[in-house]
Design a protein around this motif. Structure first.
Motif, PDB file in Angstrom:
ATOM      1  N   LEU A 189       0.839  -1.183   0.000  1.00 34.79           N
ATOM      2  CA  LEU A 189       0.000   0.000   0.000  1.00 34.79           C
ATOM      3  C   LEU A 189       0.876   1.236   0.000  1.00 34.79           C
ATOM      4  CD1 LEU A 189      -2.598  -1.056   2.692  1.00 34.79           C
ATOM      5  CD2 LEU A 189      -2.935  -0.997   0.231  1.00 34.79           C
ATOM      6  N   PRO A 190       0.551   2.210  -0.862  1.00 37.63           N
ATOM      7  CA  PRO A 190       1.379   3.418  -0.879  1.00 37.63           C
ATOM      8  C   PRO A 190       1.156   4.250   0.378  1.00 37.63           C
ATOM      9  CG  PRO A 190      -0.445   3.626  -2.428  1.00 37.63           C
ATOM     10  CD  PRO A 190      -0.489   2.230  -1.867  1.00 37.63           C
ATOM     11  N   LEU A 191       2.232   4.854   0.850  1.00 36.60           N
ATOM     12  CA  LEU A 191       2.135   5.768   1.980  1.00 36.60           C
ATOM     13  C   LEU A 191       1.499   7.065   1.511  1.00 36.60           C
ATOM     14  CD1 LEU A 191       5.706   5.319   3.454  1.00 36.60           C
ATOM     15  CD2 LEU A 191       3.599   4.296   4.300  1.00 36.60           C
ATOM     16  N   GLN A 192       0.744   7.707   2.362  1.00 41.04           N
ATOM     17  CA  GLN A 192       0.166   9.014   2.033  1.00 41.04           C
ATOM     18  C   GLN A 192       1.076  10.099   2.580  1.00 41.04           C
ATOM     19  OE1 GLN A 192      -2.474   9.614   0.067  1.00 41.04           O
ATOM     20  NE2 GLN A 192      -2.405   7.428  -0.284  1.00 41.04           N
ATOM     21  N   LEU A 193       1.407  11.052   1.752  1.00 40.29           N
ATOM     22  CA  LEU A 193       2.270  12.158   2.156  1.00 40.29           C
ATOM     23  C   LEU A 193       1.399  13.373   2.410  1.00 40.29           C
ATOM     24  CD1 LEU A 193       5.075  11.567  -0.431  1.00 40.29           C
ATOM     25  CD2 LEU A 193       5.127  11.017   1.987  1.00 40.29           C
ATOM     26  N   GLU A 194       1.207  13.710   3.657  1.00 40.01           N
ATOM     27  CA  GLU A 194       0.296  14.780   4.035  1.00 40.01           C
ATOM     28  C   GLU A 194       0.778  16.154   3.612  1.00 40.01           C
ATOM     29  OE1 GLU A 194      -0.186  14.095   8.192  1.00 40.01           O
ATOM     30  OE2 GLU A 194      -1.111  12.141   7.844  1.00 40.01           O
ATOM     31  N   ASP A 195       2.065  16.329   3.372  1.00 42.14           N
ATOM     32  CA  ASP A 195       2.589  17.632   2.968  1.00 42.14           C
ATOM     33  C   ASP A 195       2.440  17.903   1.476  1.00 42.14           C
ATOM     34  OD1 ASP A 195       3.309  18.200   5.552  1.00 42.14           O
ATOM     35  OD2 ASP A 195       5.386  17.548   5.298  1.00 42.14           O
ATOM     36  N   VAL A 233       9.478  15.128  -3.436  1.00 47.37           N
ATOM     37  CA  VAL A 233       8.999  14.975  -4.812  1.00 47.37           C
ATOM     38  C   VAL A 233       8.931  13.501  -5.216  1.00 47.37           C
ATOM     39  CG1 VAL A 233       9.446  15.515  -7.233  1.00 47.37           C
ATOM     40  CG2 VAL A 233       9.738  17.282  -5.486  1.00 47.37           C
ATOM     41  N   VAL A 234      10.030  12.784  -5.112  1.00 44.27           N
ATOM     42  CA  VAL A 234      10.040  11.380  -5.528  1.00 44.27           C
ATOM     43  C   VAL A 234       9.153  10.520  -4.620  1.00 44.27           C
ATOM     44  CG1 VAL A 234      11.519   9.316  -5.699  1.00 44.27           C
ATOM     45  CG2 VAL A 234      12.139  11.419  -6.884  1.00 44.27           C
ATOM     46  N   PRO A 235       9.217  10.664  -3.286  1.00 42.40           N
ATOM     47  CA  PRO A 235       8.294   9.877  -2.464  1.00 42.40           C
ATOM     48  C   PRO A 235       6.823  10.163  -2.773  1.00 42.40           C
ATOM     49  CG  PRO A 235      10.095  10.659  -1.116  1.00 42.40           C
ATOM     50  CD  PRO A 235      10.225  11.334  -2.455  1.00 42.40           C
ATOM     51  N   ALA A 236       6.471  11.432  -3.031  1.00 39.06           N
ATOM     52  CA  ALA A 236       5.088  11.756  -3.386  1.00 39.06           C
ATOM     53  C   ALA A 236       4.709  11.090  -4.703  1.00 39.06           C
ATOM     54  CB  ALA A 236       4.900  13.268  -3.477  1.00 39.06           C
ATOM     55  N   ALA A 237       5.617  11.126  -5.671  1.00 37.18           N
ATOM     56  CA  ALA A 237       5.340  10.484  -6.957  1.00 37.18           C
ATOM     57  C   ALA A 237       5.163   8.976  -6.776  1.00 37.18           C
ATOM     58  CB  ALA A 237       6.462  10.783  -7.947  1.00 37.18           C
ATOM     59  N   LEU A 238       6.002   8.358  -5.966  1.00 39.63           N
ATOM     60  CA  LEU A 238       5.872   6.920  -5.719  1.00 39.63           C
ATOM     61  C   LEU A 238       4.556   6.600  -5.018  1.00 39.63           C
ATOM     62  CD1 LEU A 238       9.531   6.182  -4.612  1.00 39.63           C
ATOM     63  CD2 LEU A 238       8.407   5.284  -6.670  1.00 39.63           C
ATOM     64  N   ALA A 239       4.155   7.441  -4.087  1.00 37.24           N
ATOM     65  CA  ALA A 239       2.910   7.212  -3.356  1.00 37.24           C
ATOM     66  C   ALA A 239       1.690   7.409  -4.246  1.00 37.24           C
ATOM     67  CB  ALA A 239       2.831   8.143  -2.142  1.00 37.24           C
ATOM     68  N   GLY A 248       2.589   5.343  -8.285  1.00 35.25           N
ATOM     69  CA  GLY A 248       2.741   3.905  -8.092  1.00 35.25           C
ATOM     70  C   GLY A 248       4.171   3.572  -7.742  1.00 35.25           C
ATOM     71  N   SER A 249       4.335   2.418  -7.117  1.00 31.84           N
ATOM     72  CA  SER A 249       5.670   2.052  -6.656  1.00 31.84           C
ATOM     73  C   SER A 249       6.077   0.647  -7.080  1.00 31.84           C
ATOM     74  CB  SER A 249       5.757   2.199  -5.138  1.00 31.84           C
ATOM     75  OG  SER A 249       4.782   1.402  -4.509  1.00 31.84           O
TER      76      SER A 249
END
Length: 173
Positions: free
Chosen positions: A2-8, A46-52, A55-56
């Motif tokens: 499951l992708p993590l949600q990035l609240e920021d 940027v990259v973690p948000a894109a992965l979340a 897709g990852s």
């Protein structure tokens, strides 16, 4: 996983990352980040948000890192060229340039000491990412060498972020 949600992540950006234009949006954001124009989101998200949000899976992760590296390298090459043509004082007078003269002087010294190696190293480190671009632009470094060194540092930075996100996602899933 499951992708993590990035609240920021800004809501409008989140909707763009989940649209059919996701990779184009990622590319544009990375160009801004490379040129030190990214103000609405920390570059390390940027990259973690894109992965979340995009897709990852392995193919998606590789594509996201590749798009991020190309985008940030293009942005840094644009800044390199601007500094080379307009000079240090021009950039420092611009409000969009987020670095003070005293902080930039530290990177001048760092670049003088380490030379071309300062470019990939500064691109790999948090909080100082890309700051060697200005002294590199003022040096006699060839732009092709700068582009390669910038890409190597960006690849390192983006890969580390992706690996941390993916590892963290597995630990939290």
């Amino acid at each position: 996983m499951l992708p993590l949600q990035l609240e920021d992540t800004p809501p409008r950006l989140e909707s763009l990352f989940t649209s059919e234009f996701a990779f184009a949006v990622l590319f544009g954001i990375c160009v801004l980040e490379g040129a030190m124009l990214l103000r609405f989101m920390p570059s390390e998200l940027v990259v973690p948000a894109a992965l979340a949000l995009i897709g990852s899976s392995m193919p998606e992760s590789i594509t996201i890192v590749a798009v991020a590296v190309v985008g940030t390298t293009i942005g840094q090459c644009g800044l390199f060229y601007l500094v080379r043509r307009a000079g240090r004082e021009y950039v420092l007078r611009k409000r969009w340039f987020p670095i003070t003269e005293s902080r930039l002087e530290r990177f001048d010294g760092w670049f003088d000491r380490w030379g071309a190696l300062a470019v990939p190293v500064s691109n790999t480190l948090l909080f100082v990412r890309g700051l060697a671009t200005v002294p590199a632009g003022l040096s006699e470094m060839e732009w092709r060498s700068f582009a390669v060194l910038s890409a190597v540092g960006s690849l390192s930075f983006q890969s580390i972020l992706a690996a941390l996100y993916l590892l963290g996602g597995h630990l939290l899933a």
